[in-house]
Write an enzyme that holds these catalytic residues in place. Structure first.
Site, PDB file in Angstrom:
ATOM      1  N   GLY A   1       0.826  -1.204   0.000  1.00 16.95           N
ATOM      2  CA  GLY A   1       0.000   0.000   0.000  1.00 16.95           C
ATOM      3  C   GLY A   1       0.865   1.261   0.000  1.00 16.95           C
ATOM      4  O   GLY A   1       1.720   1.430   0.869  1.00 16.95           O
TER       5      GLY A   1
ATOM      6  N   CYS B   1      -7.949  -0.738   4.814  1.00 11.17           N
ATOM      7  CA  CYS B   1      -6.885  -1.026   5.777  1.00 11.17           C
ATOM      8  C   CYS B   1      -7.394  -0.771   7.195  1.00 11.17           C
ATOM      9  O   CYS B   1      -7.779   0.343   7.524  1.00 11.17           O
ATOM     10  CB  CYS B   1      -5.648  -0.175   5.520  1.00 11.17           C
ATOM     11  SG  CYS B   1      -4.326  -0.619   6.683  1.00 11.17           S
TER      12      CYS B   1
ATOM     13  N   THR C   1      -8.200  -7.720   5.400  1.00 12.26           N
ATOM     14  CA  THR C   1      -8.162  -8.498   6.645  1.00 12.26           C
ATOM     15  C   THR C   1      -9.379  -8.208   7.538  1.00 12.26           C
ATOM     16  O   THR C   1      -9.982  -7.145   7.468  1.00 12.26           O
ATOM     17  CB  THR C   1      -6.882  -8.168   7.429  1.00 12.26           C
ATOM     18  OG1 THR C   1      -6.789  -6.750   7.573  1.00 12.26           O
ATOM     19  CG2 THR C   1      -5.659  -8.686   6.706  1.00 12.26           C
TER      20      THR C   1
ATOM     21  N   LYS D   1     -10.609  -2.246  -3.453  1.00 18.50           N
ATOM     22  CA  LYS D   1     -10.399  -3.321  -2.464  1.00 18.50           C
ATOM     23  C   LYS D   1     -11.247  -3.064  -1.235  1.00 18.50           C
ATOM     24  O   LYS D   1     -11.090  -2.054  -0.550  1.00 18.50           O
ATOM     25  CB  LYS D   1      -8.927  -3.423  -2.090  1.00 18.50           C
ATOM     26  CG  LYS D   1      -8.645  -4.603  -1.167  1.00 18.50           C
ATOM     27  CD  LYS D   1      -7.200  -4.976  -1.185  1.00 18.50           C
ATOM     28  CE  LYS D   1      -6.890  -6.071  -0.190  1.00 18.50           C
ATOM     29  NZ  LYS D   1      -5.459  -6.361  -0.145  1.00 18.50           N
TER      30      LYS D   1
ATOM     31  N   GLY E   1      -1.698 -13.886  -0.255  1.00 20.61           N
ATOM     32  CA  GLY E   1      -1.022 -13.004   0.688  1.00 20.61           C
ATOM     33  C   GLY E   1      -0.190 -13.737   1.709  1.00 20.61           C
ATOM     34  O   GLY E   1       0.982 -14.073   1.469  1.00 20.61           O
TER      35      GLY E   1
HETATM   36  C1  LIG Z   1       1.589  -8.229   6.649  1.00 18.82           C
HETATM   37  C2  LIG Z   1       0.442  -7.804   5.784  1.00 18.82           C
HETATM   38  C3  LIG Z   1       0.437  -6.537   5.192  1.00 18.82           C
HETATM   39  C4  LIG Z   1      -0.636  -6.136   4.382  1.00 18.82           C
HETATM   40  N1  LIG Z   1      -0.601  -4.909   3.788  1.00 18.82           N
HETATM   41  C5  LIG Z   1      -1.609  -4.539   2.942  1.00 18.82           C
HETATM   42  C6  LIG Z   1      -1.570  -3.292   2.250  1.00 18.82           C
HETATM   43  O1  LIG Z   1      -0.612  -2.515   2.361  1.00 18.82           O
HETATM   44  N2  LIG Z   1      -2.633  -2.963   1.446  1.00 18.82           N
HETATM   45  C7  LIG Z   1      -3.708  -3.815   1.272  1.00 18.82           C
HETATM   46  O2  LIG Z   1      -4.639  -3.502   0.530  1.00 18.82           O
HETATM   47  N3  LIG Z   1      -3.748  -5.018   1.896  1.00 18.82           N
HETATM   48  C8  LIG Z   1      -2.737  -5.392   2.720  1.00 18.82           C
HETATM   49  N4  LIG Z   1      -2.778  -6.619   3.345  1.00 18.82           N
HETATM   50  C9  LIG Z   1      -3.953  -7.505   3.108  1.00 18.82           C
HETATM   51  C10 LIG Z   1      -3.668  -8.575   2.052  1.00 18.82           C
HETATM   52  O3  LIG Z   1      -3.348  -7.996   0.804  1.00 18.82           O
HETATM   53  C11 LIG Z   1      -4.892  -9.519   1.896  1.00 18.82           C
HETATM   54  O4  LIG Z   1      -6.018  -8.764   1.495  1.00 18.82           O
HETATM   55  C12 LIG Z   1      -5.255 -10.226   3.195  1.00 18.82           C
HETATM   56  O5  LIG Z   1      -4.112 -10.550   3.959  1.00 18.82           O
HETATM   57  C13 LIG Z   1      -6.068 -11.523   2.947  1.00 18.82           C
HETATM   58  O6  LIG Z   1      -5.357 -12.431   2.147  1.00 18.82           O
HETATM   59  P1  LIG Z   1      -4.411 -13.617   2.756  1.00 18.82           P
HETATM   60  O7  LIG Z   1      -5.230 -14.345   3.778  1.00 18.82           O
HETATM   61  O8  LIG Z   1      -4.020 -14.449   1.567  1.00 18.82           O
HETATM   62  O9  LIG Z   1      -3.243 -12.933   3.391  1.00 18.82           O
HETATM   63  C14 LIG Z   1      -1.726  -7.034   4.168  1.00 18.82           C
HETATM   64  C15 LIG Z   1      -1.697  -8.297   4.753  1.00 18.82           C
HETATM   65  C16 LIG Z   1      -0.651  -8.703   5.549  1.00 18.82           C
HETATM   66  C17 LIG Z   1      -0.652 -10.089   6.157  1.00 18.82           C
END
Ligand SMILES: Cc1cc2nc3c(=O)[nH]c(=O)nc-3n(C[C@H](O)[C@H](O)[C@H](O)COP(=O)(O)O)c2cc1C
Length: 306
Positions: free
Chosen positions: A49, A132, A195, A167, A267
Site C-alpha cells: 500500500g 486497511c 483483513t 479493495k 497473501g
Molecule cells: C503483513 C500484511 C500486510 C498487508 N498490507 C496490505 C496493504 O498494504 N494494502 C492492502 O490492501 N492489503 C494489505 N494486506 C492484506 C492482504 O493484501 C490480503 O487482502 C489479506 O491478507 C487476505 O489475504 P491472505 O489471507 O491471503 O493474506 C496485508 C496483509 C498482511 C498479512
C-alpha cells in the site's frame, strides 16, 4: 508448460497470463522475491500500500501468529508515492508481469492526487485500498459503508484512465452493498477481501499482543468468510472479482474461482512459503489439465449451488 489448458484471464482491460496475483503487503515491491523464483510467471504483482507521503508504519510488535492465521498492524509502512513512481514501479515493470499499484489515503483528495499522478505512469491498474484496518484515519472508513465507497470512487474515477480495482473490507454490514456501490461508481473490478479486524491478548501482561491493540486477521482462518463474501458479491455485481483471503493451495484458489472470482491474490501464504504463488499456479494448471478444462476462465462462478 504447454499452452493448454489456457490459464489467461481478463479483469476488464487487463489481461493476466494466469489468475494468480501476489497480494498487497505480502510481496513488498517484488525485490526480495525476485531471487526466489521467476516472477514473470505470475499473473500479476500488487504493490505494498502506497500513501502520498512516506510512512514508517506502526510501532512494534505489529505481527502475531494466531490459530491458522496471523494478525498484523503494519500500518502502511511505505516509501511514499514519489519514490514508488521513481524507484519501485520501474523495477516492478521490469519483471514481465502485470503491475497493480495499491494506494491508500486519509482523504478523498489524497486518493484523487495519487490517481492523477499514477495516470501518467505505466502502471497497469490501480487498486484503491478502502479497507486497511490499521491506520487511524481514512482508508477503512471509506470502505465500510456503501455511501463511503460510492463517494470516493466517484470522486477518483475522473482522475485516471487506468483500470480501478476497489479493495473492500470484510468489516462491513453487507459486502453486496459495498460491491454494488463500487460498480455503480465506475470501478472496473472489486478485490475481496482485506483483513478481518481482530485482537490477541497476552494474559501475563494483560496487554494486547499488538502495540496497536488491534490488527487485521489473515490466512487460512479467514478463508471460509472470504469465500462466502466472494460468492455473495458475484451474485450482486457484473464486474470481475479478484478474490483473496487464506489461499494456501491451488485447490483453495480454484474454490475462489468457482465462487465467482476471475483472479485471486495470495497473501499470507507467501510469508509461510516463498514459493507459494508458484506452487499454486502449478497446482491450478494440473487441476485444469486433469479435468480436461480448456480455459481456466470457464471456472469463474461455475459453482453448482444446492
Ligand atoms: C503483513 C500484511 C500486510 C498487508 N498490507 C496490505 C496493504 O498494504 N494494502 C492492502 O490492501 N492489503 C494489505 N494486506 C492484506 C492482504 O493484501 C490480503 O487482502 C489479506 O491478507 C487476505 O489475504 P491472505 O489471507 O491471503 O493474506 C496485508 C496483509 C498482511 C498479512
Amino acid at each position: 508448460m504447454s499452452t493448454t489448458p489456457d490459464l489467461t484471464v481478463r479483469i476488464g482491460a487487463v489481461v493476466l497470463k494466469n489468475p494468480v496475483i501476489a497480494a498487497s503487503g505480502t510481496f513488498g515491491f517484488g525485490r526480495e522475491m525476485a531471487d526466489v523464483f521467476d516472477l514473470s510467471q505470475l499473473g500479476g504483482i500488487c504493490s505494498k500500500g502506497v500513501t502520498p507521503e512516506p510512512r514508517v508504519g506502526n510501532p512494534p510488535p505489529r505481527v502475531a501468529e494466531t490459530a491458522s492465521g496471523m494478525l498484523n498492524s503494519v500500518g502502511l509502512q511505505n516509501p511514499g508515492l514519489e519514490r514508488f513512481v521513481s524507484e519501485e514501479l520501474p523495477f516492478m515493470k521490469s519483471l514481465g508481469t502485470v503491475v497493480i499499484a495499491n494506494i491508500a489515503g486519509n482523504t478523498v483528495e489524497d486518493y484523487q492526487a495519487m490517481c492523477r499522478r499514477l495516470d501518467a505512469t505505466d502502471v497497469d491498474a490501480i487498486e484503491l485500498n478502502l479497507s486497511c484496518p490499521n491506520v487511524k484515519e481514512g482508508c477503512m472508513a471509506f470502505g465500510s459503508t456503501p455511501t463511503g465507497v460510492a463517494g470516493l470512487v466517484r470522486a477518483v474515477r475522473p482522475m485516471t484512465r487506468k483500470p480501478l480495482w476497489v479493495k473492500l473490507t470484510p468489516n462491513t454490514g453487507d459486502i453486496r452493498e459495498t460491491s454494488i456501490a463500487a460498480e455503480a461508481s465506475g470501478a472496473d473490478a472489486v478485490s475481496l477481501v482485506n483483513t478481518l479486524l481482530g485482537m490477541a491478548i497476552d494474559i501475563r501482561t494483560r496487554r494486547p499482543v499488538l502495540r496497536n491493540n488491534t490488527g487485521g486477521l489473515s490466512g487460512p482462518a479467514i478463508k471460509p468468510v472470504a469465500l462466502r463474501m466472494v460468492h455473495e458479491a458475484y451474485q450482486a455485481v457484473g464486474i470481475p472479482i479478484v478474490g483473496m483471503g487464506g489461499i494456501l493451495t491451488g485447490e483453495d484458489a480454484i474454490e475462489f474461482l468457482l465462487a465467482g472470482a476471475t483472479a485471486v491474490q495470495v497473501g499470507t501464504a507467501n510469508l509461510v512459503n516463498p514459493l507459494a504463488c508458484q506452487d499454486i499456479m502449478d497446482a491450478m494448471f494440473r487441476y485444469a489439465k486433469e479435468i480436461g478444462l480448456e480455459r481456466i476462465a470457464d471456472l469463474t462462478g461455475a459453482l453448482r449451488i444446492w
